[in-house]
Design a protein around this motif. Structure first.
Motif, PDB file in Angstrom:
ATOM      1  N   ALA A   1       0.996  -1.813  -0.063  1.00  0.00           N
ATOM      2  CA  ALA A   1      -0.613  -0.353   0.466  1.00  0.00           C
ATOM      3  C   ALA A   1       0.892   1.151  -0.061  1.00  0.00           C
ATOM      4  O   ALA A   1       0.733   2.158  -0.925  1.00  0.00           O
ATOM      5  CB  ALA A   1      -0.741  -0.467   1.271  1.00  0.00           C
ATOM      6  N   GLN A   2       2.328   0.753   1.197  1.00  0.00           N
ATOM      7  CA  GLN A   2       2.716   2.019   0.890  1.00  0.00           C
ATOM      8  C   GLN A   2       3.868   2.564  -0.234  1.00  0.00           C
ATOM      9  O   GLN A   2       3.845   3.530  -1.239  1.00  0.00           O
ATOM     10  CB  GLN A   2       4.010   2.302   1.833  1.00  0.00           C
ATOM     11  N   PHE A   3       3.988   1.603  -1.222  1.00  0.00           N
ATOM     12  CA  PHE A   3       4.543   1.321  -2.302  1.00  0.00           C
ATOM     13  C   PHE A   3       3.577   2.202  -3.384  1.00  0.00           C
ATOM     14  O   PHE A   3       4.419   2.898  -4.532  1.00  0.00           O
ATOM     15  CB  PHE A   3       4.733   0.083  -2.913  1.00  0.00           C
ATOM     16  N   TRP A   4       2.529   1.698  -3.269  1.00  0.00           N
ATOM     17  CA  TRP A   4       1.120   2.420  -4.415  1.00  0.00           C
ATOM     18  C   TRP A   4       1.271   3.640  -4.090  1.00  0.00           C
ATOM     19  O   TRP A   4       1.159   4.246  -5.470  1.00  0.00           O
ATOM     20  CB  TRP A   4       0.152   1.800  -3.728  1.00  0.00           C
ATOM     21  N   ARG A   5       1.335   4.053  -2.577  1.00  0.00           N
ATOM     22  CA  ARG A   5       0.677   5.388  -2.436  1.00  0.00           C
ATOM     23  C   ARG A   5       2.054   5.939  -3.044  1.00  0.00           C
ATOM     24  O   ARG A   5       1.703   7.329  -4.061  1.00  0.00           O
ATOM     25  CB  ARG A   5       0.987   5.894  -0.902  1.00  0.00           C
ATOM     26  N   ASP A   6       3.523   5.258  -3.098  1.00  0.00           N
ATOM     27  CA  ASP A   6       4.581   6.549  -3.170  1.00  0.00           C
ATOM     28  C   ASP A   6       4.364   6.408  -5.051  1.00  0.00           C
ATOM     29  O   ASP A   6       4.930   7.209  -5.322  1.00  0.00           O
ATOM     30  CB  ASP A   6       5.141   5.664  -2.773  1.00  0.00           C
ATOM     31  N   CYS A   7       4.056   5.571  -5.322  1.00  0.00           N
ATOM     32  CA  CYS A   7       4.167   4.959  -6.962  1.00  0.00           C
ATOM     33  C   CYS A   7       2.723   6.671  -7.386  1.00  0.00           C
ATOM     34  O   CYS A   7       2.948   7.362  -8.071  1.00  0.00           O
ATOM     35  CB  CYS A   7       4.218   4.256  -7.122  1.00  0.00           C
ATOM     36  N   LEU A   8       1.911   6.453  -6.960  1.00  0.00           N
ATOM     37  CA  LEU A   8       1.119   6.858  -7.474  1.00  0.00           C
ATOM     38  C   LEU A   8       1.091   8.588  -7.601  1.00  0.00           C
ATOM     39  O   LEU A   8       0.973   9.581  -7.925  1.00  0.00           O
ATOM     40  CB  LEU A   8      -0.613   6.496  -6.823  1.00  0.00           C
ATOM     41  N   ALA A   9       1.508   9.232  -5.638  1.00  0.00           N
ATOM     42  CA  ALA A   9       2.149  10.524  -5.513  1.00  0.00           C
ATOM     43  C   ALA A   9       3.145  10.722  -6.505  1.00  0.00           C
ATOM     44  O   ALA A   9       2.578  11.842  -6.718  1.00  0.00           O
ATOM     45  CB  ALA A   9       3.025  10.562  -4.152  1.00  0.00           C
ATOM     46  N   LEU A  10       4.341  10.590  -6.729  1.00  0.00           N
ATOM     47  CA  LEU A  10       4.933  10.182  -7.712  1.00  0.00           C
ATOM     48  C   LEU A  10       4.423  10.720  -9.295  1.00  0.00           C
ATOM     49  O   LEU A  10       4.980  11.297 -10.161  1.00  0.00           O
ATOM     50  CB  LEU A  10       6.303   9.735  -8.005  1.00  0.00           C
ATOM     51  N   MET A  11       3.561   9.680  -9.582  1.00  0.00           N
ATOM     52  CA  MET A  11       3.043   9.883 -11.307  1.00  0.00           C
ATOM     53  C   MET A  11       2.272  10.952 -11.392  1.00  0.00           C
ATOM     54  O   MET A  11       2.364  11.544 -11.770  1.00  0.00           O
ATOM     55  CB  MET A  11       2.185   8.937 -11.556  1.00  0.00           C
ATOM     56  N   THR A  12       1.847  11.472 -10.116  1.00  0.00           N
ATOM     57  CA  THR A  12       0.217  12.556  -9.625  1.00  0.00           C
ATOM     58  C   THR A  12       1.516  13.860 -10.736  1.00  0.00           C
ATOM     59  O   THR A  12       1.520  15.013 -10.872  1.00  0.00           O
ATOM     60  CB  THR A  12       0.357  12.801  -9.162  1.00  0.00           C
ATOM     61  N   GLY A  13       2.819  13.777  -9.609  1.00  0.00           N
ATOM     62  CA  GLY A  13       3.228  15.434  -9.364  1.00  0.00           C
ATOM     63  C   GLY A  13       3.948  15.138 -11.064  1.00  0.00           C
ATOM     64  O   GLY A  13       4.029  16.902 -11.450  1.00  0.00           O
ATOM     65  N   MET A  14       4.112  13.970 -11.815  1.00  0.00           N
ATOM     66  CA  MET A  14       4.785  14.056 -12.551  1.00  0.00           C
ATOM     67  C   MET A  14       3.914  14.876 -13.573  1.00  0.00           C
ATOM     68  O   MET A  14       4.458  15.438 -14.803  1.00  0.00           O
ATOM     69  CB  MET A  14       5.119  13.352 -13.382  1.00  0.00           C
ATOM     70  N   ILE A  15       2.748  14.674 -13.752  1.00  0.00           N
ATOM     71  CA  ILE A  15       1.562  14.858 -15.259  1.00  0.00           C
ATOM     72  C   ILE A  15       1.516  15.949 -14.598  1.00  0.00           C
ATOM     73  O   ILE A  15       1.387  16.717 -15.549  1.00  0.00           O
ATOM     74  CB  ILE A  15       0.578  13.840 -14.541  1.00  0.00           C
ATOM     75  N   ALA A  16       1.522  16.437 -13.340  1.00  0.00           N
ATOM     76  CA  ALA A  16       0.937  17.975 -13.255  1.00  0.00           C
ATOM     77  C   ALA A  16       2.084  18.835 -13.465  1.00  0.00           C
ATOM     78  O   ALA A  16       1.905  20.368 -14.490  1.00  0.00           O
ATOM     79  CB  ALA A  16       0.934  18.436 -12.126  1.00  0.00           C
ATOM     80  N   THR A  17       3.187  18.902 -13.421  1.00  0.00           N
ATOM     81  CA  THR A  17       4.828  19.017 -14.789  1.00  0.00           C
ATOM     82  C   THR A  17       4.608  19.026 -15.698  1.00  0.00           C
ATOM     83  O   THR A  17       4.607  20.339 -15.684  1.00  0.00           O
ATOM     84  CB  THR A  17       5.960  18.415 -13.335  1.00  0.00           C
ATOM     85  N   ILE A  18       3.993  18.434 -16.362  1.00  0.00           N
ATOM     86  CA  ILE A  18       3.906  18.409 -17.880  1.00  0.00           C
ATOM     87  C   ILE A  18       2.906  18.809 -17.656  1.00  0.00           C
ATOM     88  O   ILE A  18       3.172  19.750 -19.153  1.00  0.00           O
ATOM     89  CB  ILE A  18       4.401  16.774 -17.921  1.00  0.00           C
ATOM     90  N   THR A  19       1.968  19.208 -17.399  1.00  0.00           N
ATOM     91  CA  THR A  19       0.186  19.420 -17.483  1.00  0.00           C
ATOM     92  C   THR A  19       0.698  21.023 -18.141  1.00  0.00           C
ATOM     93  O   THR A  19       0.267  21.652 -18.410  1.00  0.00           O
ATOM     94  CB  THR A  19      -0.415  18.784 -16.918  1.00  0.00           C
ATOM     95  N   THR A  20       1.516  21.315 -16.684  1.00  0.00           N
ATOM     96  CA  THR A  20       1.982  22.673 -16.923  1.00  0.00           C
ATOM     97  C   THR A  20       3.256  23.063 -17.854  1.00  0.00           C
ATOM     98  O   THR A  20       2.620  24.223 -18.673  1.00  0.00           O
ATOM     99  CB  THR A  20       2.658  23.028 -15.179  1.00  0.00           C
ATOM    100  N   GLU A  21       3.805  22.308 -17.817  1.00  0.00           N
ATOM    101  CA  GLU A  21       4.877  22.932 -18.938  1.00  0.00           C
ATOM    102  C   GLU A  21       3.865  22.319 -20.501  1.00  0.00           C
ATOM    103  O   GLU A  21       4.383  23.351 -21.380  1.00  0.00           O
ATOM    104  CB  GLU A  21       6.009  21.640 -19.231  1.00  0.00           C
ATOM    105  N   ALA A  22       2.966  21.776 -20.662  1.00  0.00           N
ATOM    106  CA  ALA A  22       2.668  21.316 -22.051  1.00  0.00           C
ATOM    107  C   ALA A  22       2.021  22.600 -22.094  1.00  0.00           C
ATOM    108  O   ALA A  22       1.177  23.422 -22.950  1.00  0.00           O
ATOM    109  CB  ALA A  22       2.204  20.040 -22.227  1.00  0.00           C
ATOM    110  N   THR A  23       1.109  23.024 -21.060  1.00  0.00           N
ATOM    111  CA  THR A  23       0.210  24.632 -20.803  1.00  0.00           C
ATOM    112  C   THR A  23       1.455  25.521 -22.013  1.00  0.00           C
ATOM    113  O   THR A  23       0.862  26.593 -22.247  1.00  0.00           O
ATOM    114  CB  THR A  23      -0.297  25.151 -19.582  1.00  0.00           C
TER     115      THR A  23
END
Length: 243
Positions: free
Chosen positions: A181-203
């Motif tokens: 569960a911790q591993f899943w949360r870690d991966c989800l948080a990292l992926m969400t952060g990356m997508i947020a960064t890419i979304t900002t840059e994509a804008t």
């Protein structure tokens, strides 16, 4: 937006090797409790770095080093200043006007190239940083599971005390589930952060289309050439050295 260190991110890319040994540990425990989702996640993470990031970095670095437009603008400005000290007349005025338009276009083009560099490098660097952090999460999860090794052997080997088996197995499953569960949360948080960064840059990168369709071009000299190219239309200022 700050420009990421392109070289640092590019140099780190070859070092990001998928930790097969640690993944195998996670896979073993996932098999043990039937955590198919974790196995699927591992398979996806193994091929996480999609696309040719090395090529992206090389292109971004090429843009970052490109200064021809800026140098051209500087050369035109220098010539304009030099001629202004000695020449006057309608030809000089025409050249000065054309030079102003040309340097403005060149400067705008250099700015557009800089924007491309920042956006490309930021997106690629975000992917590299996220993958690096995910690999660390795999290591951490494998370490946590590895510490259960002795407990697993004891639990699976407790056959002489049948009443203890259900409780022991539940404790083991809960412990493994918590690690997953911790591993899943870690991966989800990292992926969400990356997508947020890419979304900002994509804008920001929506400017790419604008840059492509409105990239500044040098103005046409047009009929001004008949004036600027005519030696008779250039006049030396009193007291100036025409050389």
């Amino acid at each position: 937006m700050t420009t990421p260190d392109i070289k640092t991110s590019a140099d780190k890319l070859p070092t990001l090797r998928f930790p097969e040994k640690q993944a195998a540990t996670i896979h073993k425990y996932a098999d043990l409790i039937g955590a198919d989702g974790i196995i699927t996640l591992l398979d996806k993470l193994r091929i996480f770095v999609a696309g040719d990031l090395k090529k992206v970095f090389e292109t971004a670095n090429g843009f970052a080093q490109e200064g021809k437009l800026s140098r051209a603008a500087g050369t035109i400005d220098q010539q304009r200043l030099t001629l202004k000290t000695a020449w006057r007349g309608d030809a000089a005025d025409q050249f000065d006007t054309y030079a102003t338009l040309a340097t403005a276009a060149l400067t705008k083009g250099q700015t557009a190239i800089s924007q491309l560099t920042k956006s490309m490098a930021a997106i690629a660097a975000a992917v590299v940083k996220t993958y690096s952090d995910i690999l660390e999460a795999i290591f951490k999860c494998a370490i946590n599971l590895g510490q259960l090794g002795g407990k697993v052997l004891i639990t699976l080997g407790t056959t002489v005390f049948p009443p203890l088996i259900p409780a022991a197995i539940k404790e083991l499953a809960d412990t493994v589930n918590n690690a997953f569960a911790q591993f899943w949360r870690d991966c989800l948080a990292l992926m969400t952060g990356m997508i947020a960064t890419i979304t900002t840059e994509a804008t920001t990168a929506l400017d790419f289309t604008t840059i492509e369709t409105t990239f500044p071009s040098l103005p046409d000299v047009g009929t001004s050439a008949t004036v600027m190219d005519n030696p008779g239309r250039w006049h030396i200022k009193p007291g100036a050295d025409p050389s």
